[in-house]
Design a protein around this motif. Structure first.
Motif, PDB file in Angstrom:
ATOM      1  N   ILE A 174      66.609 -27.659 -30.422  1.00 41.82           N
ATOM      2  CA  ILE A 174      67.295 -26.873 -29.736  1.00 41.82           C
ATOM      3  C   ILE A 174      68.136 -27.110 -28.730  1.00 41.82           C
ATOM      4  O   ILE A 174      69.125 -26.252 -28.219  1.00 41.82           O
ATOM      5  CB  ILE A 174      66.609 -25.507 -30.259  1.00 41.82           C
ATOM      6  CG1 ILE A 174      65.845 -25.571 -31.978  1.00 41.82           C
ATOM      7  CG2 ILE A 174      66.787 -24.679 -29.620  1.00 41.82           C
ATOM      8  CD1 ILE A 174      64.410 -24.608 -31.205  1.00 41.82           C
ATOM      9  N   TYR A 175      67.105 -27.425 -27.666  1.00 40.09           N
ATOM     10  CA  TYR A 175      67.633 -27.367 -26.664  1.00 40.09           C
ATOM     11  C   TYR A 175      69.272 -27.899 -25.836  1.00 40.09           C
ATOM     12  O   TYR A 175      70.526 -27.635 -25.778  1.00 40.09           O
ATOM     13  CB  TYR A 175      66.895 -27.849 -25.672  1.00 40.09           C
ATOM     14  CG  TYR A 175      66.952 -27.629 -23.749  1.00 40.09           C
ATOM     15  CD1 TYR A 175      67.070 -27.250 -23.016  1.00 40.09           C
ATOM     16  CD2 TYR A 175      67.939 -28.993 -23.271  1.00 40.09           C
ATOM     17  CE1 TYR A 175      67.217 -26.749 -21.686  1.00 40.09           C
ATOM     18  CE2 TYR A 175      68.085 -29.394 -21.816  1.00 40.09           C
ATOM     19  CZ  TYR A 175      67.941 -27.863 -21.101  1.00 40.09           C
ATOM     20  OH  TYR A 175      68.672 -28.272 -19.568  1.00 40.09           O
ATOM     21  N   VAL A 176      69.275 -29.000 -26.860  1.00 36.29           N
ATOM     22  CA  VAL A 176      70.498 -29.994 -27.338  1.00 36.29           C
ATOM     23  C   VAL A 176      71.570 -29.676 -27.330  1.00 36.29           C
ATOM     24  O   VAL A 176      72.387 -29.605 -26.845  1.00 36.29           O
ATOM     25  CB  VAL A 176      69.511 -31.109 -27.619  1.00 36.29           C
ATOM     26  CG1 VAL A 176      70.947 -32.234 -27.786  1.00 36.29           C
ATOM     27  CG2 VAL A 176      69.188 -32.461 -26.346  1.00 36.29           C
ATOM     28  N   ARG A 177      71.162 -28.404 -28.338  1.00 33.73           N
ATOM     29  CA  ARG A 177      72.220 -27.922 -29.368  1.00 33.73           C
ATOM     30  C   ARG A 177      73.275 -27.112 -28.685  1.00 33.73           C
ATOM     31  O   ARG A 177      74.139 -26.534 -29.138  1.00 33.73           O
ATOM     32  CB  ARG A 177      71.686 -27.457 -30.469  1.00 33.73           C
ATOM     33  CG  ARG A 177      72.819 -26.731 -31.732  1.00 33.73           C
ATOM     34  CD  ARG A 177      72.359 -26.096 -32.791  1.00 33.73           C
ATOM     35  NE  ARG A 177      70.887 -25.293 -32.353  1.00 33.73           N
ATOM     36  CZ  ARG A 177      69.891 -25.161 -33.089  1.00 33.73           C
ATOM     37  NH1 ARG A 177      69.276 -26.187 -33.406  1.00 33.73           N
ATOM     38  NH2 ARG A 177      68.770 -23.946 -32.785  1.00 33.73           N
ATOM     39  N   ASN A 178      71.746 -25.904 -27.947  1.00 30.67           N
ATOM     40  CA  ASN A 178      72.366 -24.447 -27.023  1.00 30.67           C
ATOM     41  C   ASN A 178      73.370 -25.261 -26.173  1.00 30.67           C
ATOM     42  O   ASN A 178      74.478 -24.804 -25.451  1.00 30.67           O
ATOM     43  CB  ASN A 178      71.136 -24.276 -26.900  1.00 30.67           C
ATOM     44  CG  ASN A 178      70.661 -23.583 -27.838  1.00 30.67           C
ATOM     45  OD1 ASN A 178      70.785 -23.001 -28.928  1.00 30.67           O
ATOM     46  ND2 ASN A 178      69.416 -23.129 -27.612  1.00 30.67           N
ATOM     47  N   LYS A 179      72.985 -26.628 -25.838  1.00 34.33           N
ATOM     48  CA  LYS A 179      73.213 -27.029 -23.871  1.00 34.33           C
ATOM     49  C   LYS A 179      75.138 -27.491 -24.342  1.00 34.33           C
ATOM     50  O   LYS A 179      76.071 -27.110 -24.282  1.00 34.33           O
ATOM     51  CB  LYS A 179      72.782 -27.684 -23.430  1.00 34.33           C
ATOM     52  CG  LYS A 179      71.534 -27.629 -23.131  1.00 34.33           C
ATOM     53  CD  LYS A 179      71.899 -26.887 -21.333  1.00 34.33           C
ATOM     54  CE  LYS A 179      70.760 -25.848 -21.604  1.00 34.33           C
ATOM     55  NZ  LYS A 179      70.670 -24.782 -20.600  1.00 34.33           N
ATOM     56  N   GLY A 180      74.827 -27.833 -25.539  1.00 34.28           N
ATOM     57  CA  GLY A 180      76.748 -28.690 -26.342  1.00 34.28           C
ATOM     58  C   GLY A 180      77.122 -27.328 -26.986  1.00 34.28           C
ATOM     59  O   GLY A 180      78.508 -27.586 -26.496  1.00 34.28           O
ATOM     60  N   LYS A 181      76.552 -25.988 -27.302  1.00 33.96           N
ATOM     61  CA  LYS A 181      77.354 -24.856 -27.482  1.00 33.96           C
ATOM     62  C   LYS A 181      77.522 -24.376 -26.065  1.00 33.96           C
ATOM     63  O   LYS A 181      79.098 -23.955 -26.486  1.00 33.96           O
ATOM     64  CB  LYS A 181      76.527 -24.056 -27.932  1.00 33.96           C
ATOM     65  CG  LYS A 181      76.795 -22.652 -28.634  1.00 33.96           C
ATOM     66  CD  LYS A 181      76.131 -21.653 -29.174  1.00 33.96           C
ATOM     67  CE  LYS A 181      76.537 -20.147 -29.964  1.00 33.96           C
ATOM     68  NZ  LYS A 181      75.829 -19.314 -30.841  1.00 33.96           N
ATOM     69  N   MET A 182      76.945 -24.431 -25.678  1.00 35.16           N
ATOM     70  CA  MET A 182      77.340 -23.917 -24.117  1.00 35.16           C
ATOM     71  C   MET A 182      78.503 -24.330 -23.258  1.00 35.16           C
ATOM     72  O   MET A 182      79.592 -23.741 -22.548  1.00 35.16           O
ATOM     73  CB  MET A 182      76.093 -23.153 -23.658  1.00 35.16           C
ATOM     74  CG  MET A 182      75.242 -22.278 -23.646  1.00 35.16           C
ATOM     75  SD  MET A 182      74.196 -21.208 -22.671  1.00 35.16           S
ATOM     76  CE  MET A 182      72.538 -22.746 -23.125  1.00 35.16           C
TER      77      MET A 182
END
Length: 97
Positions: free
Chosen positions: A49-57
């Motif tokens: 989840i953390y990695v997905r959110n960092k990519g999105k941001m």
């Protein structure tokens, strides 16, 4: 003296807005797009989840985002080889492991 209530969400939104503005200026003035590589080792759900959110941001800020996933049993040599490769990649300006 009274306390001042601050909104972390508002501060974070303003910071993201400022970063996006700076990225747009880099692109316009220098033809340069910053890139962030994220390396995830294993299948930890919270880390995913953390990695997905960092990519999105990162993408929302106008930067290039590169995600690399390694198996949980990846050797230290494999991780180091990937990090060396990313470090030498001109498109990558930051690495999050």
């Amino acid at each position: 003296m009274s306390a001042e209530l601050i909104s972390g969400k508002d501060i974070a939104a303003k910071l993201r807005e400022d970063v996006a503005s700076d990225v747009a200026r880099l692109k316009a003035d220098h033809g340069f797009t910053p890139g962030l590589a994220v390396v995830l080792v294993g299948e930890d759900p919270a880390s995913q989840i953390y990695v997905r959110n960092k990519g999105k941001m990162t993408e929302e800020a106008g930067m290039n985002s590169f995600t690399h996933r390694l198996a949980e049993d990846a050797s230290q040599a494999e991780v180091e080889a990937l990090l060396t490769s990313l470090n030498e990649d001109e498109a990558v300006d930051g690495i999050l492991l």
